[in-house]
Write a protein that holds these residues in place. Structure first.
Motif, PDB file in Angstrom:
ATOM      1  N   SER A 149       0.449  -1.725   0.389  1.00 17.02           N
ATOM      2  CA  SER A 149      -0.160   0.235  -0.218  1.00 17.02           C
ATOM      3  C   SER A 149       0.806   0.932   0.011  1.00 17.02           C
ATOM      4  N   THR A 150       2.426   1.060   0.364  1.00 16.50           N
ATOM      5  CA  THR A 150       2.950   2.134   0.379  1.00 16.50           C
ATOM      6  C   THR A 150       4.607   2.189  -0.472  1.00 16.50           C
ATOM      7  N   MET A 151       5.204   2.718  -1.126  1.00 17.50           N
ATOM      8  CA  MET A 151       6.329   2.890  -1.904  1.00 17.50           C
ATOM      9  C   MET A 151       8.004   1.989  -0.671  1.00 17.50           C
ATOM     10  N   HIS A 152       7.910   1.888   0.609  1.00 18.69           N
ATOM     11  CA  HIS A 152       8.737   1.088   0.951  1.00 18.69           C
ATOM     12  C   HIS A 152       8.229   0.859   2.232  1.00 18.69           C
ATOM     13  N   GLN A 153       8.864  -0.654   2.279  1.00 21.75           N
ATOM     14  CA  GLN A 153       8.170  -1.302   3.744  1.00 21.75           C
ATOM     15  C   GLN A 153       8.831  -1.661   3.851  1.00 21.75           C
ATOM     16  N   ASP A 154       8.686  -3.062   5.203  1.00 20.96           N
ATOM     17  CA  ASP A 154       9.817  -4.100   5.509  1.00 20.96           C
ATOM     18  C   ASP A 154       9.628  -5.108   4.408  1.00 20.96           C
ATOM     19  N   PRO A 155      10.123  -5.977   3.835  1.00 22.38           N
ATOM     20  CA  PRO A 155      12.094  -6.524   4.812  1.00 22.38           C
ATOM     21  C   PRO A 155      12.948  -5.399   4.188  1.00 22.38           C
ATOM     22  N   HIS A 156      13.489  -4.858   4.139  1.00 19.53           N
ATOM     23  CA  HIS A 156      15.292  -4.303   3.930  1.00 19.53           C
ATOM     24  C   HIS A 156      15.489  -5.242   3.484  1.00 19.53           C
ATOM     25  N   VAL A 157      15.836  -5.355   1.856  1.00 20.31           N
ATOM     26  CA  VAL A 157      16.613  -6.436   0.809  1.00 20.31           C
ATOM     27  C   VAL A 157      18.438  -5.921   0.046  1.00 20.31           C
ATOM     28  N   PRO A 158      19.094  -6.312   1.369  1.00 21.05           N
ATOM     29  CA  PRO A 158      20.671  -5.437   0.381  1.00 21.05           C
ATOM     30  C   PRO A 158      20.735  -6.129  -0.803  1.00 21.05           C
ATOM     31  N   ASN A 159      21.937  -5.820  -1.251  1.00 19.86           N
ATOM     32  CA  ASN A 159      22.152  -6.328  -2.609  1.00 19.86           C
ATOM     33  C   ASN A 159      23.840  -7.175  -2.595  1.00 19.86           C
ATOM     34  N   THR A 160      23.548  -7.819  -1.036  1.00 21.33           N
ATOM     35  CA  THR A 160      24.338  -8.749  -0.638  1.00 21.33           C
ATOM     36  C   THR A 160      24.042  -9.654   0.606  1.00 21.33           C
ATOM     37  N   GLY A 161      24.141 -10.669   0.916  1.00 21.55           N
ATOM     38  CA  GLY A 161      24.265 -11.336   2.423  1.00 21.55           C
ATOM     39  C   GLY A 161      24.503 -12.190   2.049  1.00 21.55           C
ATOM     40  N   ARG A 162      24.073 -13.210   4.025  1.00 19.49           N
ATOM     41  CA  ARG A 162      23.990 -14.475   3.605  1.00 19.49           C
ATOM     42  C   ARG A 162      22.678 -14.737   3.882  1.00 19.49           C
ATOM     43  N   PRO A 163      23.011 -16.445   2.764  1.00 19.36           N
ATOM     44  CA  PRO A 163      21.875 -17.445   2.747  1.00 19.36           C
ATOM     45  C   PRO A 163      21.612 -17.990   4.224  1.00 19.36           C
ATOM     46  N   GLY A 164      20.466 -17.840   4.318  1.00 20.72           N
ATOM     47  CA  GLY A 164      19.613 -18.455   5.018  1.00 20.72           C
ATOM     48  C   GLY A 164      19.019 -17.820   6.930  1.00 20.72           C
ATOM     49  N   ARG A 165      19.351 -15.968   6.491  1.00 22.79           N
ATOM     50  CA  ARG A 165      19.164 -15.948   7.021  1.00 22.79           C
ATOM     51  C   ARG A 165      18.017 -14.648   7.268  1.00 22.79           C
ATOM     52  N   GLY A 166      17.267 -13.973   7.892  1.00 24.91           N
ATOM     53  CA  GLY A 166      15.601 -12.701   7.647  1.00 24.91           C
ATOM     54  C   GLY A 166      14.956 -13.416   7.518  1.00 24.91           C
ATOM     55  N   PRO A 167      14.158 -12.260   7.316  1.00 27.83           N
ATOM     56  CA  PRO A 167      12.425 -13.084   7.446  1.00 27.83           C
ATOM     57  C   PRO A 167      12.165 -13.342   6.645  1.00 27.83           C
ATOM     58  N   LYS A 168      11.398 -14.677   6.422  1.00 24.75           N
ATOM     59  CA  LYS A 168      10.974 -16.094   5.566  1.00 24.75           C
ATOM     60  C   LYS A 168       9.656 -15.447   4.845  1.00 24.75           C
ATOM     61  N   LEU A 169       9.990 -15.231   3.579  1.00 23.24           N
ATOM     62  CA  LEU A 169       9.031 -15.165   2.700  1.00 23.24           C
ATOM     63  C   LEU A 169       7.448 -16.602   2.436  1.00 23.24           C
ATOM     64  N   ARG A 170       6.787 -15.147   2.417  1.00 28.26           N
ATOM     65  CA  ARG A 170       5.104 -15.726   2.242  1.00 28.26           C
ATOM     66  C   ARG A 170       4.504 -15.602   1.586  1.00 28.26           C
ATOM     67  N   PRO A 171       3.379 -16.152   0.319  1.00 33.32           N
ATOM     68  CA  PRO A 171       2.547 -15.962  -0.144  1.00 33.32           C
ATOM     69  C   PRO A 171       1.874 -14.449  -0.343  1.00 33.32           C
ATOM     70  N   GLY A 172       1.782 -13.885  -0.632  1.00 36.84           N
ATOM     71  CA  GLY A 172       1.189 -12.371  -0.502  1.00 36.84           C
ATOM     72  C   GLY A 172       2.139 -11.447  -0.898  1.00 36.84           C
ATOM     73  N   MET A 173       3.756 -11.587  -0.180  1.00 35.14           N
ATOM     74  CA  MET A 173       4.110 -10.534  -0.215  1.00 35.14           C
ATOM     75  C   MET A 173       4.513  -9.806  -1.183  1.00 35.14           C
ATOM     76  N   LEU A 174       4.783  -8.222  -1.626  1.00 34.91           N
ATOM     77  CA  LEU A 174       5.784  -7.659  -2.780  1.00 34.91           C
ATOM     78  C   LEU A 174       6.866  -7.294  -2.446  1.00 34.91           C
ATOM     79  N   LEU A 175       7.776  -7.918  -2.744  1.00 35.78           N
ATOM     80  CA  LEU A 175       8.873  -7.517  -3.274  1.00 35.78           C
ATOM     81  C   LEU A 175       9.782  -6.578  -4.565  1.00 35.78           C
ATOM     82  N   ALA A 176      10.419  -5.346  -4.005  1.00 32.67           N
ATOM     83  CA  ALA A 176      10.811  -4.592  -5.342  1.00 32.67           C
ATOM     84  C   ALA A 176      12.772  -4.506  -5.288  1.00 32.67           C
ATOM     85  N   LEU A 177      13.055  -5.844  -5.922  1.00 30.77           N
ATOM     86  CA  LEU A 177      14.320  -5.470  -5.672  1.00 30.77           C
ATOM     87  C   LEU A 177      15.341  -5.382  -6.980  1.00 30.77           C
TER      88      LEU A 177
END
Length: 260
Positions: free
Chosen positions: A179-207
């Motif tokens: 509903s807004t342009m910038h929301q959680d989660p932040h998706v850095p352009n590098t990182g460690r696998p297996g870390r951070g929030p788990k993705l769920r159906p219905g999430m929208l992400l701008a990569l």
């Protein structure tokens, strides 16, 4: 808070994403040698308002900018990579232009960015940099799906960027939308696998993988918005909005030719 959209909202997201893609492709076609950045902003405004949509940038006033932004699209040229404030500048042959656009339509936002060289044949270095951001974006999308984590996306993106020899800045990266342009989660352009929030159906992400040719350090223009490479090196930026589905991820911001 991480927003999860229902089926009706996801259907609207696809409509918004199509509009964003169509505006960006139209601006790519119209951005030729001699085009003024203010003309691009005006053309984008006409398409956005004509579709009954709203640019997310006009009233955008985050803590890191000198807001409100006051324009409809970001126009970043050569060593500018993010938040390029449109101004009275005419494009020259060989300029590397990045266009970034976020629009709200029907209460749902989509966000996308493209980079391309204006005029004649791009240099091998520019081509390689743009294509690297595109490959990194594709790699991030490929690992997105239910049960994956944000770190899996970041790792996939960063692996491609770093393997190509580009330093990676983690101040600005991908993010949730809805509903807004910038929301959680932040998706850095590098990182460690297996870390951070788990993705769920219905999430929208701008990569949005973006790089500067030889540095990871940004400087800010006197306009308070435009972010440039600290060394004056060329830059590139690619971005799609994706929806996490039951089986993987779907790109919301595909250009018209790719939607056929």
């Amino acid at each position: 808070m991480i927003e999860v959209l229902d089926r009706t909202e996801l259907a609207r997201a696809k409509i918004t994403g199509a509009l964003v893609a169509d505006v960006l492709e139209a601006m790519r076609e119209r951005s030729t040698v001699g085009t003024n950045l203010l003309d691009i902003d005006r053309w984008a405004q006409d398409m956005i308002l004509g579709a009954g949509a709203v640019s997310c940038y006009v009233d955008y006033a985050p803590s890191f900018g000198r807001g409100p932004f006051g324009h409809y699209i970001c126009t970043s040229v050569n060593d500018a990579v993010l938040h390029g404030l449109p101004h009275d500048r005419v494009l020259a042959d060989g300029d590397l232009l990045s266009l970034d656009l976020a629009v709200s339509l029907g209460g749902v936002v989509a966000d996308s960015a493209i980079s391309f060289v204006v005029g004649g044949s791009p240099s091998p270095a520019d081509t390689a940099m743009i294509e690297t951001t595109q490959r990194a974006l594709a790699a991030g999308i490929a690992v997105a799906g239910p049960g994956a984590r944000v770190g899996d996306i970041s790792h996939a993106i960063g692996t491609v960027l770093q393997a190509a020899g580009y330093p990676v800045n983690t101040e600005f990266g991908g993010h949730g939308v809805g509903s807004t342009m910038h929301q959680d989660p932040h998706v850095p352009n590098t990182g460690r696998p297996g870390r951070g929030p788990k993705l769920r159906p219905g999430m929208l992400l701008a990569l949005e993988p973006w790089v500067m040719a030889d540095t990871d350090e940004l400087i800010t223009d006197d306009d308070g918005w435009t972010l440039r490479s600290a060394t004056g090196s060329r830059t590139a930026h690619s971005e799609h909005t994706i929806a996490v589905t039951e089986t993987g991820a779907e790109i919301m911001t595909l250009p018209r030719h790719a939607r056929r």
